[in-house]
Enzyme design. Structure first.
Site, PDB file in Angstrom:
ATOM      1  N   ASN A  92      34.958  13.301  80.872  1.00 14.58           N
ATOM      2  CA  ASN A  92      36.388  13.025  81.005  1.00 14.58           C
ATOM      3  C   ASN A  92      37.264  14.261  80.796  1.00 14.58           C
ATOM      4  O   ASN A  92      38.379  14.316  81.317  1.00 14.58           O
ATOM      5  CB  ASN A  92      36.758  11.929  79.986  1.00 14.58           C
ATOM      6  CG  ASN A  92      38.241  11.853  79.733  1.00 14.58           C
ATOM      7  OD1 ASN A  92      38.992  11.296  80.537  1.00 14.58           O
ATOM      8  ND2 ASN A  92      38.692  12.443  78.619  1.00 14.58           N
ATOM      9  N   TYR A 160      43.709  22.145  91.013  1.00 14.64           N
ATOM     10  CA  TYR A 160      43.401  20.837  90.416  1.00 14.64           C
ATOM     11  C   TYR A 160      42.838  19.885  91.475  1.00 14.64           C
ATOM     12  O   TYR A 160      41.790  19.270  91.292  1.00 14.64           O
ATOM     13  CB  TYR A 160      44.660  20.263  89.769  1.00 14.64           C
ATOM     14  CG  TYR A 160      44.440  18.953  89.043  1.00 14.64           C
ATOM     15  CD1 TYR A 160      43.853  18.931  87.781  1.00 14.64           C
ATOM     16  CD2 TYR A 160      44.810  17.728  89.615  1.00 14.64           C
ATOM     17  CE1 TYR A 160      43.633  17.733  87.107  1.00 14.64           C
ATOM     18  CE2 TYR A 160      44.601  16.534  88.956  1.00 14.64           C
ATOM     19  CZ  TYR A 160      44.017  16.537  87.695  1.00 14.64           C
ATOM     20  OH  TYR A 160      43.803  15.348  87.039  1.00 14.64           O
ATOM     21  N   SER A 163      39.361  20.852  92.580  1.00 12.85           N
ATOM     22  CA  SER A 163      38.339  20.612  91.540  1.00 12.85           C
ATOM     23  C   SER A 163      37.990  19.130  91.481  1.00 12.85           C
ATOM     24  O   SER A 163      36.823  18.754  91.321  1.00 12.85           O
ATOM     25  CB  SER A 163      38.818  21.108  90.166  1.00 12.85           C
ATOM     26  OG  SER A 163      39.841  20.289  89.638  1.00 12.85           O
TER      27      SER A 163
HETATM   28  P1  NAI Z   1      44.453  14.530  77.954  1.00 12.65           P
HETATM   29  O1  NAI Z   1      44.999  15.905  77.972  1.00 12.65           O
HETATM   30  O2  NAI Z   1      44.961  13.574  76.933  1.00 12.65           O
HETATM   31  O3  NAI Z   1      42.857  14.540  77.838  1.00 12.65           O
HETATM   32  C1  NAI Z   1      42.025  15.573  78.224  1.00 12.65           C
HETATM   33  C2  NAI Z   1      41.184  15.975  77.018  1.00 12.65           C
HETATM   34  O4  NAI Z   1      40.226  16.943  77.429  1.00 12.65           O
HETATM   35  C3  NAI Z   1      42.025  16.604  75.916  1.00 12.65           C
HETATM   36  O5  NAI Z   1      41.760  15.949  74.683  1.00 12.65           O
HETATM   37  C4  NAI Z   1      41.561  18.047  75.901  1.00 12.65           C
HETATM   38  O6  NAI Z   1      41.621  18.645  74.623  1.00 12.65           O
HETATM   39  C5  NAI Z   1      40.127  17.909  76.410  1.00 12.65           C
HETATM   40  N1  NAI Z   1      39.613  19.163  76.957  1.00 12.65           N
HETATM   41  C6  NAI Z   1      40.233  19.992  77.836  1.00 12.65           C
HETATM   42  N2  NAI Z   1      39.478  21.067  78.056  1.00 12.65           N
HETATM   43  C7  NAI Z   1      38.347  20.923  77.329  1.00 12.65           C
HETATM   44  C8  NAI Z   1      37.186  21.720  77.143  1.00 12.65           C
HETATM   45  N3  NAI Z   1      37.041  22.888  77.752  1.00 12.65           N
HETATM   46  N4  NAI Z   1      36.219  21.266  76.321  1.00 12.65           N
HETATM   47  C9  NAI Z   1      36.351  20.075  75.691  1.00 12.65           C
HETATM   48  N5  NAI Z   1      37.432  19.279  75.816  1.00 12.65           N
HETATM   49  C10 NAI Z   1      38.422  19.707  76.622  1.00 12.65           C
HETATM   50  O7  NAI Z   1      44.702  13.964  79.417  1.00 12.65           O
HETATM   51  P2  NAI Z   1      44.164  12.641  80.152  1.00 12.65           P
HETATM   52  O8  NAI Z   1      45.213  12.259  81.077  1.00 12.65           O
HETATM   53  O9  NAI Z   1      43.625  11.669  79.200  1.00 12.65           O
HETATM   54  O10 NAI Z   1      42.979  13.275  81.010  1.00 12.65           O
HETATM   55  C11 NAI Z   1      41.641  12.776  81.017  1.00 12.65           C
HETATM   56  C12 NAI Z   1      41.044  12.997  82.392  1.00 12.65           C
HETATM   57  O11 NAI Z   1      41.746  12.189  83.332  1.00 12.65           O
HETATM   58  C13 NAI Z   1      41.149  14.444  82.891  1.00 12.65           C
HETATM   59  O12 NAI Z   1      39.936  14.794  83.534  1.00 12.65           O
HETATM   60  C14 NAI Z   1      42.280  14.362  83.896  1.00 12.65           C
HETATM   61  O13 NAI Z   1      42.204  15.354  84.886  1.00 12.65           O
HETATM   62  C15 NAI Z   1      42.083  12.960  84.457  1.00 12.65           C
HETATM   63  N6  NAI Z   1      43.263  12.410  85.110  1.00 12.65           N
HETATM   64  C16 NAI Z   1      44.374  12.075  84.401  1.00 12.65           C
HETATM   65  C17 NAI Z   1      45.477  11.551  85.042  1.00 12.65           C
HETATM   66  C18 NAI Z   1      46.707  11.134  84.322  1.00 12.65           C
HETATM   67  O14 NAI Z   1      47.689  10.758  84.978  1.00 12.65           O
HETATM   68  N7  NAI Z   1      46.750  11.141  83.007  1.00 12.65           N
HETATM   69  C19 NAI Z   1      45.490  11.384  86.505  1.00 12.65           C
HETATM   70  C20 NAI Z   1      44.269  11.746  87.146  1.00 12.65           C
HETATM   71  C21 NAI Z   1      43.203  12.251  86.465  1.00 12.65           C
END
Ligand code: NAI
Length: 255
Positions: A92, A160, A163
């Protein structure tokens, strides 16, 4: 009986947003969950919430940057040593950014690709090996979090979008390779959900209004609504589904 009774699960990026909600749901339904992320304090907050009132803790924190191969290898060693098996993996962790192609530095391109795509490869490779070798007779599944942007390119997010499109296709390749071992692999593509990732953008009223206007359901999504679908794909209910992408976009793509 919960759907994940006696399952061991890893959720990357579970210190906030969609990953946090997914970890909470998996634990609620019986899984032992390893919370993986870079920031220990964020993971500890989620673990404390999950473990509150439980005799035996359901959540464990493991600090790792999933773009770093050595740290991912160490994570696999930890899971093997402490749990001896793995049934559910949710890739995730992800980041976003905004830039036009002409203004983008190569480092920014790499940062997004490494976090959103390379990490899915690294974690699936090392933890996938453990899943393949696992001995407990249980359903096994990997769920990769892609995005609506992997289906439809967005302005100023070329790194983005590309990816996430790659995550959708990597999921299919992995599903083919792992199907012989009985491991199902699917992706979930969220539209706009209210999380720390979208917090800044959603502060702009015009952006929020645009989302409402362009989404068939007329609103921004909640992270728990995405987590529900991730948990479905990870569960036995999806036993005949592999190599699929599930859109959770409130009907953005059909509008
Ligand atoms: P978020 O920012 O709350 O969660 C992403 C988490 O990944 C964060 O806790 C961050 O610290 C962690 N992270 C980032 N880089 C990292 C690394 N190198 N190693 C370990 N952990 C790492 O954001 P959200 O929205 O919960 O995102 C979760 C997934 O959902 C992501 O892949 C995002 O691209 C995807 N997504 C989110 C959308 C949205 O509208 N919120 C829409 C489409 C996709």
């Amino acid at each position: 009986m919960g759907r994940f009774e006696k399952s061991i699960a890893v959720v990357t990026g579970s210190g906030s947003g969609i990953g946090e909600q997914t970890a909470v749901k998996l634990a609620d339904e019986g899984a032992k969950v390893i919370l993986v992320g870079r920031t220990k304090s964020k993971l500890e907050r989620v673990a404390a919430q999950i473990n509150e009132g439980l005799e035996e803790p359901a959540a464990t924190v493991y600090q790792a940057d999933v773009t770093q191969e050595d740290q991912v290898n160490q994570l696999a060693g930890f899971v093997e040593e402490e749990y001896g098996d793995l049934h559910v993996l949710v890739n995730n962790a992800g980041i976003s950014g905004k830039s036009s192609i002409l203004d983008m530095e190569a480092e920014e391109w790499d940062r997004i690709q490494d976090t959103n795509l390379k990490s899915v490869f690294l974690v699936s490779k090392t933890l996938g090996r453990l899943m393949k070798e696992g001995e407990t007779q249980k359903d096994r599944a990997i769920v990769n979090v892609a995005s609506l942007s992997g289906h439809k390119a967005g302005a100023k997010i070329p790194h983005y979008s590309s990816s996430k499109a790659a995550v959708i296709n990597f999921t299919k390749a992995l599903a083919l390779e792992f199907s012989v071992s009985g491991i199902r692999v699917n992706s979930v593509s969220p539209g706009f959900a209210e999380t720390p990732l979208t917090e800044e953008g959603l502060k702009n009223k015009r952006f929020e209004e645009a989302i409402q206007k362009n989404t068939a359901l007329g609103r921004v999504g909640r992270p728990g609504e995405v987590a529900n679908v991730i948990c479905f794909a990870a569960s036995q209910e999806a036993s005949y589904m592999t190599g699929s992408d599930l859109l959770v976009d409130g009907g953005w793509l059909i509008k």
